[in-house]
Design an enzyme around this catalytic site. Structure first.
Site, PDB file in Angstrom:
ATOM      1  N   GLU A 127      45.874  37.403  44.360  1.00 57.02           N
ATOM      2  CA  GLU A 127      46.883  36.986  43.122  1.00 57.02           C
ATOM      3  C   GLU A 127      47.835  38.161  43.186  1.00 57.02           C
ATOM      4  O   GLU A 127      49.078  38.011  42.861  1.00 57.02           O
ATOM      5  CB  GLU A 127      45.889  37.043  41.829  1.00 57.02           C
ATOM      6  N   GLU A 137      36.618  33.007  43.434  1.00 56.11           N
ATOM      7  CA  GLU A 137      35.967  33.298  41.900  1.00 56.11           C
ATOM      8  C   GLU A 137      34.927  32.166  41.351  1.00 56.11           C
ATOM      9  O   GLU A 137      33.979  32.614  40.933  1.00 56.11           O
ATOM     10  CB  GLU A 137      37.119  33.358  40.711  1.00 56.11           C
TER      11      GLU A 137
HETATM   12  N1  T1G Z   1      34.279  44.561  43.619  1.00 56.86           N
HETATM   13  C1  T1G Z   1      33.267  45.570  43.909  1.00 56.86           C
HETATM   14  N2  T1G Z   1      32.570  45.783  45.327  1.00 56.86           N
HETATM   15  C2  T1G Z   1      32.740  44.795  46.020  1.00 56.86           C
HETATM   16  C3  T1G Z   1      33.665  43.946  45.874  1.00 56.86           C
HETATM   17  C4  T1G Z   1      34.511  43.657  44.801  1.00 56.86           C
HETATM   18  N3  T1G Z   1      35.292  42.561  44.547  1.00 56.86           N
HETATM   19  N4  T1G Z   1      33.469  43.168  47.043  1.00 56.86           N
HETATM   20  C5  T1G Z   1      32.769  43.735  47.735  1.00 56.86           C
HETATM   21  N5  T1G Z   1      32.072  44.869  47.255  1.00 56.86           N
HETATM   22  C6  T1G Z   1      31.204  45.948  47.728  1.00 56.86           C
HETATM   23  C7  T1G Z   1      29.877  45.021  48.176  1.00 56.86           C
HETATM   24  O1  T1G Z   1      29.077  45.107  47.053  1.00 56.86           O
HETATM   25  C8  T1G Z   1      29.472  46.289  49.133  1.00 56.86           C
HETATM   26  O2  T1G Z   1      28.778  47.290  48.531  1.00 56.86           O
HETATM   27  C9  T1G Z   1      30.598  46.664  49.847  1.00 56.86           C
HETATM   28  O3  T1G Z   1      31.814  46.336  48.937  1.00 56.86           O
HETATM   29  C10 T1G Z   1      30.658  45.795  51.160  1.00 56.86           C
HETATM   30  O4  T1G Z   1      30.660  44.260  50.853  1.00 56.86           O
HETATM   31  C11 T1G Z   1      40.683  38.197  38.239  1.00 56.86           C
HETATM   32  C12 T1G Z   1      38.114  38.222  38.580  1.00 56.86           C
HETATM   33  C13 T1G Z   1      35.165  41.279  50.938  1.00 56.86           C
HETATM   34  C14 T1G Z   1      34.464  39.279  52.219  1.00 56.86           C
HETATM   35  O5  T1G Z   1      34.761  37.699  45.263  1.00 56.86           O
HETATM   36  O6  T1G Z   1      33.260  38.338  49.524  1.00 56.86           O
HETATM   37  O7  T1G Z   1      39.131  38.973  41.627  1.00 56.86           O
HETATM   38  O8  T1G Z   1      26.462  47.245  48.939  1.00 56.86           O
HETATM   39  O9  T1G Z   1      28.662  44.034  52.347  1.00 56.86           O
HETATM   40  O10 T1G Z   1      30.256  41.586  54.594  1.00 56.86           O
HETATM   41  O11 T1G Z   1      40.761  36.543  39.644  1.00 56.86           O
HETATM   42  O12 T1G Z   1      32.254  41.682  49.998  1.00 56.86           O
HETATM   43  O13 T1G Z   1      27.975  48.690  50.494  1.00 56.86           O
HETATM   44  O14 T1G Z   1      27.525  49.194  47.965  1.00 56.86           O
HETATM   45  O15 T1G Z   1      30.120  42.059  51.183  1.00 56.86           O
HETATM   46  O16 T1G Z   1      32.361  42.952  55.023  1.00 56.86           O
HETATM   47  C15 T1G Z   1      36.815  38.113  43.770  1.00 56.86           C
HETATM   48  C16 T1G Z   1      33.870  39.693  47.023  1.00 56.86           C
HETATM   49  C17 T1G Z   1      36.607  38.918  42.697  1.00 56.86           C
HETATM   50  C18 T1G Z   1      35.180  38.737  47.213  1.00 56.86           C
HETATM   51  C19 T1G Z   1      33.773  41.717  52.721  1.00 56.86           C
HETATM   52  N6  T1G Z   1      36.345  38.631  44.945  1.00 56.86           N
HETATM   53  N7  T1G Z   1      33.616  40.408  48.340  1.00 56.86           N
HETATM   54  O17 T1G Z   1      32.483  41.243  53.063  1.00 56.86           O
HETATM   55  O18 T1G Z   1      30.946  43.532  53.012  1.00 56.86           O
HETATM   56  S1  T1G Z   1      36.733  38.162  41.125  1.00 56.86           S
HETATM   57  C20 T1G Z   1      35.510  38.159  45.612  1.00 56.86           C
HETATM   58  C21 T1G Z   1      33.159  39.727  49.489  1.00 56.86           C
HETATM   59  C22 T1G Z   1      38.383  38.452  41.028  1.00 56.86           C
HETATM   60  C23 T1G Z   1      40.270  37.786  39.471  1.00 56.86           C
HETATM   61  C24 T1G Z   1      38.774  37.827  39.573  1.00 56.86           C
HETATM   62  C25 T1G Z   1      32.839  40.451  50.880  1.00 56.86           C
HETATM   63  C26 T1G Z   1      34.225  40.856  51.562  1.00 56.86           C
HETATM   64  P1  T1G Z   1      27.747  48.143  48.922  1.00 56.86           P
HETATM   65  P2  T1G Z   1      29.992  43.545  51.908  1.00 56.86           P
HETATM   66  P3  T1G Z   1      31.528  42.436  54.038  1.00 56.86           P
END
Ligand code: T1G
Length: 701
Positions: free
Chosen positions: A105, A125
């Site tokens: 976004e 999301e």
């Molecule tokens: N927020 C906080 N922590 C996050 C995070 C996030 N969005 N994404 C990953 N982490 C942390 C995770 O917990 C882990 O921590 C470390 O990063 C590595 O992640 C308004 C509301 C990016 C593809 O849904 O899909 O935006 O365990 O082990 O396999 O519209 O992480 O090491 O302490 O998964 O390389 C939308 C979520 C949010 C993407 C990387 N975004 N993340 O994968 O590593 S909602 C998502 C992922 C939003 C807006 C809305 C994957 C990754 P720790 P990992 P990875």
């Protein structure tokens, strides 16, 4: 500028760089840093355009999920995106890794987008029970059209840079240094006096939406949307993008987003997100525990399970020896493997040439000597201790030192198997779920002697082959199958007590299970359950309860094993998987009930649900207290990824916390008192009793 976001100028370009490991999530500090950097760049006369880039392994991977549920702090994400878009100076997003959710976004708020070829963009999301809440539902349809945008939001799956460029979501894909190339492109755009393209200025022509488009879309996605809260709201938000002004659409998006954020479904799915990350952390295993090299695998048992398991490795380029008693058995197994891959060819997921290359990775052999140099051996033969012990004794003789010896046993004592070898440290359980090439779950069974580097190697390997790995200690049936017993037992007992199979299945289906326990038994084959009960009757571990599995045993004795025999509890017409209630079975059940003196009665949906789900929770509490599972969320992952428990309920333990442990404890006590407790079926787990009486939660245990 702040500790996570800095601005520097390179010539007439301002470079805003975000550096917030691990995934540059949009925490309050990052949002603030972007706003401050943008303002400084806009106020700096030397700066004529801005490039927004991230350091580390990825562009912004979304809003900071850890902040969800906390009081929101300014600047709010929609404001940050609006500020970028409104900037009087061009802003170009330079994307590497994954631009997801709020990250994408942010990029949509920029005037142009440049990406590396291996970058991916998406709006995941929906997987968190949410919808894009920073303008994604309003800007993406304006940029690429509703019919391209809505599926991206509904699947939540990322799109590769190449495809995103085709769709118009990305303007340039570059192999070269991302920053250099993004600055060069920005220079070119400035030189061409390119416009500041603001998606908020675009109005979608409602006539561009085919008639009934949304209803057709709902129908096409009905299965995926079933039980989820946010998908319908995503559709409403996108409709608003077409039917309202940008501003009104943004307000509508915010309303719908807030509804989702406060929904129990989203709380559950966010729980699952972090549960998957937690599960990878193994108690007592240091992050830097060394790994063993896995470049070759041997599969003992080329049956359906063995073939499916082997595909996971071959599909990642790891060669596999296929071992079985004779060449014919291996041939049959490889034929199944080939037909599974052929389905991929038919769906356009691979070419025939790729299929042939994959089949080259399979080497059939009946000679254990050929396994002398493999790195990992996985045994997946019939569930019989004597046979498994014999195999591990042979492997102990032929395999090189340091080879990992794994069993796919789904119930048996791994330590007992390991003890027949001279190297129990190298023995581990890798319990796959059928179909093993598809199901995401792997229970990694840690034996009493399993070495730390074996655990770390298998946990990493599981992730490498796309599995959700959950550590289990050694007990009968480990986590999943041990809990399954109560669920199946009660569905069988309720049949005897008068509940209709179709009612039981409807209740669990409506709860969110892919199918009910009766239909599942017919699909898996009731002969498997009958054989396991027979084995347990022989070794005295089956409750001395004649009702236990009685209906299944009777039907199997009549040759009614389920779908594979055209009849189980239900009838199945040739070529159909549609369960048809069979009056003959009803008569059989009534006869057995009368013989056992069981008075049949009608059942409420509530009783059926709680008698199936509460034993899961009760057994889960025992498993947690015994330390078989490291944490309650691991148990949730097992049931979501191995048994189809609805993710939007967060798994049985999260679901229990959401219902309230006191309520569950009281109901279990009531069943103990009303249904009788001769066999201990309704004995509350001590942990459940303790937490219930003090208002505790499994999540805090
Ligand atoms: N927020 C906080 N922590 C996050 C995070 C996030 N969005 N994404 C990953 N982490 C942390 C995770 O917990 C882990 O921590 C470390 O990063 C590595 O992640 C308004 C509301 C990016 C593809 O849904 O899909 O935006 O365990 O082990 O396999 O519209 O992480 O090491 O302490 O998964 O390389 C939308 C979520 C949010 C993407 C990387 N975004 N993340 O994968 O590593 S909602 C998502 C992922 C939003 C807006 C809305 C994957 C990754 P720790 P990992 P990875």
């Amino acid at each position: 500028m702040n500790e996570l976001v800095n601005l520097r100028t390179e010539g007439r370009i301002g470079v805003i760089e975000i550096d917030s490991p691990p995934v540059n999530a949009l925490s309050q500090t990052v949002r603030e840093g972007i706003m401050q950097s943008l303002q400084s760049a806009v106020e700096n006369d030397e700066v004529e355009a801005i490039v927004l880039i991230c350091s580390g392994r990825t562009f912004i991977a979304g809003a900071d999920i850890r902040e969800f549920g906390l009081p929101p702090k300014a600047p709010h994400l929609p404001e940050v995106v609006a500020a970028l878009e409104a900037s009087p100076k061009m802003v170009v997003a330079a994307i590497h890794g994954t631009a997801l959710g709020g990250g994408f976004e942010i990029a949509l708020g920029c005037h142009y987008r440049v990406a590396r070829p291996d970058a991916r963009v998406g709006l995941p999301e929906v997987k968190l029970g949410l919808l894009p809440g920073a303008g994604g539902t309003q800007r993406l349809p304006r940029l690429i059209g509703v019919q391209a945008a809505l599926p991206i939001m509904m699947s939540g799956d990322p799109v590769g840079a190449g495809k995103a460029k085709e769709l118009g979501a990305i303007d340039h894909v570059t192999e070269d240094d991302l920053l250099k190339e993004s600055m060069a492109i920005t220079e070119r755009l400035l030189a061409e006096d390119a416009p500041l393209r603001r998606l908020c200025d675009i109005q979608i022509d409602p006539a561009s939406i085919p008639e009934n488009y949304y209803d057709d879309f709902r129908a096409a996605n009905a299965r995926r949307m079933r039980g989820y809260f946010s998908p319908e709201r995503i559709i409403s938000a996108v409709q608003a993008a077409v039917e309202m002004t940008f501003e009104d659409g943004m307000n509508r998006e915010r309303e719908l987003f807030t509804e989702c954020m406060n929904s129990p479904e989203s709380v559950a799915l966010r729980h699952v997100f972090f549960a998957e990350r937690q599960a990878a952390k193994v108690a007592g295993l240091a992050k830097d525990t060394p790994l063993r090299k896995i470049e070759s695998v041997a599969m003992i048992g080329a049956g359906t399970m063995g073939g499916g398991i082997a595909m996971n490795f071959a599909s990642r380029g790891i060669p596999v020896y296929m071992v079985d008693v004779d060449a014919a058995a291996i041939e049959r197994g490889l034929a199944v493997v080939r037909s599974n891959y052929m389905r991929g060819v038919k769906k356009g997921r691979m070419t025939e040439a790729q299929l042939e290359n994959l089949m080259q990775l399979f080497t059939p052999t009946t000679n254990y000597e050929d396994l002398a140099d493999v790195d990992l051996v996985i045994e997946a033969v019939f569930e019989n201790m004597a046979i498994k012990k014999e195999i591990f004794e042979r492997l102990d003789q032929v395999c090189k030192p340091g080879a990992i010896l794994a069993s796919n046993t789904s119930y048996l004592d791994l330590d007992e198997i390991a003890q027949v070898t001279s190297r129990p440290r190298d023995v581990v359980g890798m319990h796959f779920f059928s179909p093993a090439n598809i199901m995401r779950l792997m229970e990694v069974v840690r034996g009493a002697a399993t070495a730390p580097d074996v655990m770390s190697t298998v946990m990493k390997l599981a992730r490498q082959i796309g599995k959700v790995a959950v550590v289990s200690g050694v007990c009968y049936g480990f986590i999943g199958n041990r809990m399954l017993e109560g669920y199946i037992r009660e569905s069988g007992l309720m049949l005897l007590e008068g509940a209709k199979p179709e009612q039981i299945d409807r209740v669990l289906y409506e709860f969110g299970m892919p199918m009910g326990p009766i239909g599942m038994g017919d699909l898996a084959g009731m002969d498997i359950g009958a054989r396991i009960r027979e084995e347990r009757r022989r070794n005295g571990t089956l409750p001395a309860d004649e009702r236990f599995g009685l209906v299944g045993d009777k039907l199997v004795a009549m040759g009614r094993c389920g779908q594979k025999t055209g009849a189980g509890v239900y009838l199945y017409e040739a070529g159909s998987r549609k369960p048809v209630p069979d009056p003959e079975v009803e008569v059989l059940i009534q006869r057995e009930a009368t013989r056992l003196g069981i008075e049949q009665r009608s059942f409420s949906d509530e009783e059926i649900l709680t008698r199936c789900i509460y034993p899961l929770i009760n057994e889960g509490a025992k498993i947690l207290e015994e330390g078989i599972a490291q944490r309650a969320s691991d148990i949730d992952l097992v049931w979501i990824n191995g048994y189809g428990f609805p993710p939007y309920r967060g798994g049985p333990m999260h679901y229990a916390d959401s219902v309230g442990l006191n309520k569950i404890y009281e109901q279990i006590c009531s069943y103990r008192d009303t249904l009788g407790n001769e066999f201990g079926y309704w004995e509350p787990a001590p942990l459940l009793e303790r937490l219930a009486t003090k208002g505790g939660r499994f999540a805090d245990f």
